[in-house]
Design a protein around this motif. Structure first.
Motif, PDB file in Angstrom:
ATOM      1  N   LEU A 271      14.438   5.943  20.601  1.00 51.33           N
ATOM      2  CA  LEU A 271      15.350   6.504  21.597  1.00 51.33           C
ATOM      3  C   LEU A 271      16.364   7.459  20.984  1.00 51.33           C
ATOM      4  O   LEU A 271      16.894   8.345  21.668  1.00 51.33           O
ATOM      5  N   ALA A 272      16.640   7.277  19.693  1.00 51.37           N
ATOM      6  CA  ALA A 272      17.549   8.207  19.017  1.00 51.37           C
ATOM      7  C   ALA A 272      16.955   9.606  18.934  1.00 51.37           C
ATOM      8  O   ALA A 272      17.693  10.593  18.797  1.00 51.37           O
ATOM      9  N   GLY A 273      15.614   9.704  19.042  1.00 48.13           N
ATOM     10  CA  GLY A 273      14.955  11.009  18.966  1.00 48.13           C
ATOM     11  C   GLY A 273      15.377  11.960  20.064  1.00 48.13           C
ATOM     12  O   GLY A 273      15.894  13.058  19.785  1.00 48.13           O
ATOM     13  N   PRO A 274      15.164  11.609  21.343  1.00 44.06           N
ATOM     14  CA  PRO A 274      15.609  12.524  22.407  1.00 44.06           C
ATOM     15  C   PRO A 274      17.118  12.723  22.438  1.00 44.06           C
ATOM     16  O   PRO A 274      17.597  13.812  22.796  1.00 44.06           O
ATOM     17  N   TRP A 275      17.881  11.695  22.056  1.00 40.79           N
ATOM     18  CA  TRP A 275      19.341  11.834  22.009  1.00 40.79           C
ATOM     19  C   TRP A 275      19.734  12.919  21.001  1.00 40.79           C
ATOM     20  O   TRP A 275      20.527  13.821  21.310  1.00 40.79           O
ATOM     21  N   ALA A 276      19.161  12.853  19.787  1.00 41.02           N
ATOM     22  CA  ALA A 276      19.481  13.848  18.757  1.00 41.02           C
ATOM     23  C   ALA A 276      18.953  15.227  19.147  1.00 41.02           C
ATOM     24  O   ALA A 276      19.592  16.253  18.887  1.00 41.02           O
ATOM     25  N   MET A 277      17.796  15.258  19.781  1.00 39.09           N
ATOM     26  CA  MET A 277      17.248  16.529  20.256  1.00 39.09           C
ATOM     27  C   MET A 277      18.198  17.175  21.256  1.00 39.09           C
ATOM     28  O   MET A 277      18.431  18.393  21.223  1.00 39.09           O
ATOM     29  N   GLY A 278      18.751  16.374  22.146  1.00 37.89           N
ATOM     30  CA  GLY A 278      19.695  16.889  23.134  1.00 37.89           C
ATOM     31  C   GLY A 278      20.925  17.500  22.490  1.00 37.89           C
ATOM     32  O   GLY A 278      21.419  18.541  22.943  1.00 37.89           O
ATOM     33  N   TRP A 279      21.426  16.867  21.435  1.00 37.77           N
ATOM     34  CA  TRP A 279      22.580  17.425  20.734  1.00 37.77           C
ATOM     35  C   TRP A 279      22.243  18.769  20.095  1.00 37.77           C
ATOM     36  O   TRP A 279      23.076  19.686  20.072  1.00 37.77           O
ATOM     37  N   HIS A 280      21.029  18.892  19.571  1.00 34.88           N
ATOM     38  CA  HIS A 280      20.633  20.171  18.970  1.00 34.88           C
ATOM     39  C   HIS A 280      20.523  21.259  20.037  1.00 34.88           C
ATOM     40  O   HIS A 280      20.913  22.412  19.795  1.00 34.88           O
ATOM     41  N   MET A 281      20.018  20.910  21.204  1.00 35.37           N
ATOM     42  CA  MET A 281      19.956  21.871  22.304  1.00 35.37           C
ATOM     43  C   MET A 281      21.359  22.252  22.775  1.00 35.37           C
ATOM     44  O   MET A 281      21.623  23.422  23.098  1.00 35.37           O
ATOM     45  N   ALA A 282      22.275  21.280  22.792  1.00 36.90           N
ATOM     46  CA  ALA A 282      23.662  21.570  23.171  1.00 36.90           C
ATOM     47  C   ALA A 282      24.310  22.516  22.167  1.00 36.90           C
ATOM     48  O   ALA A 282      25.092  23.407  22.541  1.00 36.90           O
ATOM     49  N   TRP A 283      23.987  22.334  20.889  1.00 41.59           N
ATOM     50  CA  TRP A 283      24.498  23.243  19.851  1.00 41.59           C
ATOM     51  C   TRP A 283      24.012  24.662  20.104  1.00 41.59           C
ATOM     52  O   TRP A 283      24.773  25.630  19.941  1.00 41.59           O
ATOM     53  N   GLN A 284      22.749  24.807  20.527  1.00 44.33           N
ATOM     54  CA  GLN A 284      22.233  26.138  20.856  1.00 44.33           C
ATOM     55  C   GLN A 284      23.034  26.764  22.002  1.00 44.33           C
ATOM     56  O   GLN A 284      23.345  27.968  21.973  1.00 44.33           O
ATOM     57  N   LEU A 285      23.340  25.966  23.005  1.00 44.58           N
ATOM     58  CA  LEU A 285      24.087  26.478  24.145  1.00 44.58           C
ATOM     59  C   LEU A 285      25.455  27.019  23.747  1.00 44.58           C
ATOM     60  O   LEU A 285      25.935  28.008  24.303  1.00 44.58           O
ATOM     61  N   ARG A 286      26.077  26.356  22.769  1.00 46.35           N
ATOM     62  CA  ARG A 286      27.404  26.813  22.337  1.00 46.35           C
ATOM     63  C   ARG A 286      27.343  28.199  21.700  1.00 46.35           C
ATOM     64  O   ARG A 286      28.334  28.938  21.726  1.00 46.35           O
ATOM     65  N   GLY A 287      26.192  28.555  21.126  1.00 46.24           N
ATOM     66  CA  GLY A 287      26.061  29.861  20.482  1.00 46.24           C
ATOM     67  C   GLY A 287      25.365  30.899  21.334  1.00 46.24           C
ATOM     68  O   GLY A 287      25.105  32.012  20.870  1.00 46.24           O
ATOM     69  N   LEU A 288      25.066  30.570  22.595  1.00 46.84           N
ATOM     70  CA  LEU A 288      24.294  31.471  23.446  1.00 46.84           C
ATOM     71  C   LEU A 288      25.103  32.698  23.866  1.00 46.84           C
ATOM     72  O   LEU A 288      26.241  32.585  24.311  1.00 46.84           O
ATOM     73  N   ASP A 289      24.491  33.857  23.702  1.00 49.74           N
ATOM     74  CA  ASP A 289      25.048  35.110  24.197  1.00 49.74           C
ATOM     75  C   ASP A 289      23.879  35.908  24.746  1.00 49.74           C
ATOM     76  O   ASP A 289      23.073  36.454  23.983  1.00 49.74           O
ATOM     77  N   ILE A 290      23.735  35.966  26.067  1.00 51.97           N
ATOM     78  CA  ILE A 290      22.554  36.585  26.664  1.00 51.97           C
ATOM     79  C   ILE A 290      22.518  38.094  26.486  1.00 51.97           C
ATOM     80  O   ILE A 290      21.507  38.729  26.819  1.00 51.97           O
ATOM     81  N   GLU A 291      23.573  38.681  25.942  1.00 52.16           N
ATOM     82  CA  GLU A 291      23.603  40.125  25.698  1.00 52.16           C
ATOM     83  C   GLU A 291      23.259  40.471  24.251  1.00 52.16           C
ATOM     84  O   GLU A 291      23.138  41.649  23.909  1.00 52.16           O
ATOM     85  N   ASP A 292      23.101  39.471  23.397  1.00 46.68           N
ATOM     86  CA  ASP A 292      22.856  39.683  21.977  1.00 46.68           C
ATOM     87  C   ASP A 292      21.407  39.335  21.655  1.00 46.68           C
ATOM     88  O   ASP A 292      21.056  38.169  21.470  1.00 46.68           O
ATOM     89  N   SER A 293      20.535  40.350  21.575  1.00 48.42           N
ATOM     90  CA  SER A 293      19.102  40.119  21.374  1.00 48.42           C
ATOM     91  C   SER A 293      18.800  39.419  20.061  1.00 48.42           C
ATOM     92  O   SER A 293      17.918  38.546  19.989  1.00 48.42           O
ATOM     93  N   ALA A 294      19.520  39.786  19.008  1.00 44.90           N
ATOM     94  CA  ALA A 294      19.288  39.159  17.709  1.00 44.90           C
ATOM     95  C   ALA A 294      19.622  37.670  17.758  1.00 44.90           C
ATOM     96  O   ALA A 294      18.894  36.834  17.198  1.00 44.90           O
ATOM     97  N   LYS A 295      20.711  37.333  18.429  1.00 43.42           N
ATOM     98  CA  LYS A 295      21.110  35.933  18.553  1.00 43.42           C
ATOM     99  C   LYS A 295      20.107  35.173  19.416  1.00 43.42           C
ATOM    100  O   LYS A 295      19.772  34.016  19.119  1.00 43.42           O
ATOM    101  N   LEU A 296      19.616  35.801  20.471  1.00 43.59           N
ATOM    102  CA  LEU A 296      18.629  35.163  21.340  1.00 43.59           C
ATOM    103  C   LEU A 296      17.362  34.816  20.563  1.00 43.59           C
ATOM    104  O   LEU A 296      16.814  33.716  20.689  1.00 43.59           O
TER     105      LEU A 296
END
Length: 320
Positions: A271-296
């Motif tokens: 169960l720790a697997g999906p929990w940790a996966m979710g945190w990694h996805m949340a980390w991606q969201l914090r760095g999201l900039d839909i106007e920055d192609s390189a970052k995307l």
């Protein structure tokens, strides 16, 4: 096929710089390897990881593991490379009239003239036949699943022409291996495999929406639909929903898979697997900039690590 020298280096725009295809592969093979996206390995990982999730959870489910499971893991790896290549070749054949109109894709082998459509079809058939040969080493249930997988693979390239949700069709194709590998181990499908498949589709909606934001302007000009265009500035809100769906569905898959035979420790680790996966996805969201192609592109590529996280926890649970 045109002489590769006709296109100075032939490198595809969004390929990893200095990749092995552009630097060490024989010159004659490079256009075909580029057609298979061998210069962009992230897609193979995104196709393979759900296979390995399904295999390990199936072993946790019935409490059995054998040397044949090692071959299933290896066979899935080889098959993922081949079928990702065949699928990408089919995608480029289908999209050849569109790719030349998009900045990011006009350097691909068909629109740039490195490979003819006839050559691409032959190459697609070679890859598919090799993958089918590997599939035949699995049991009947897995073979049937492999044949059925051709349906979403065939439809996907056309989905963006008739729906705003082509990423769903990509998810249907890319996560099929979760069920196939489960069937290869168990000889049949169980509810956890289907829940895991659904979790993978939600994950695909997450990462491919990020990826699709690179092309929103060109897609709008030529009439190509995507979730990126559909969501626009509301993308972050939708990505959070996909994150929650991924974690929730995978968590349910783990619970149903582990209940029959797993220990409490194994259940907690899994169960720790999906929990940790979710945190990694949340980390991606914090760095999201839909106007920055390189970052995307960077965020899209780190999803290899996102998918590897639950696998590591599943393996730990299997060994617990």
């Amino acid at each position: 096929m045109q002489d590769p020298s006709a296109a100075p280096d032939g490198q595809v725009a969004d390929a990893v710089k200095g990749n092995w295809v552009d630097t060490t592969a024989p010159a004659w093979s490079r256009p075909f390897l580029r057609l298979s996206r061998a210069d962009r390995p992230i897609g193979t990982w995104l196709l393979l990881l759900p296979c390995w999730w399904g295999l390990v959870l199936a072993m946790i489910h019935d409490g059995q593991a054998s040397w044949h499971d090692l071959w299933i893991a290896v066979g899935c790896g080889l098959g993922a490379w081949l079928m990702r290549g065949a699928g990408c070749t089919w995608n480029d054949i289908s999209d050849r009239d569109y790719d030349g109109k998009v900045d990011r894709t006009r350097s691909r082998p068909i629109p740039s003239g490195q490979v003819t459509v006839r050559g691409a079809i032959i190459w697609m058939c070679i890859q598919s036949l090799l993958a089918f040969g590997i599939l035949l080493t699995f049991n009947r249930a897995a073979i049937a699943m492999g044949v059925l997988a051709l349906l979403p693979v065939t439809i996907y390239p056309y989905a963006k022409r008739f729906t705003w949700w082509p990423q769903i069709f990509l998810g249907l194709a890319f996560n099929w291996g979760a069920m196939l590998a489960w069937a290869a181990h168990s000889g049949t499908l169980h509810a956890p495999a289907i829940l895991l498949y659904a979790a993978g589709i939600a994950w695909t909606l997450f990462y491919d929406t990020i990826y699709a934001h690179q092309d929103t302007e060109d897609d709008a000009l030529i009439g190509i639909k995507s979730t990126a265009r559909l969501f626009g500035t509301n993308t972050s809100k939708w990505l959070r929903r996909f994150l929650m769906a991924t974690v929730g569905l995978m968590g349910l898959a783990v619970i149903y898979a582990a209940l029959p035979n797993a220990s409490v420790l194994a259940m907690v680790l899994a169960l720790a697997g999906p929990w940790a996966m979710g945190w990694h996805m949340a980390w991606q969201l914090r760095g999201l900039d839909i106007e920055d192609s390189a970052k995307l592109l960077q965020l899209f590529r780190v999803n290899r690590d996102t998918g590897m996280i639950p696998l590591l926890f599943f393996v730990a649970a299997l060994l617990a």
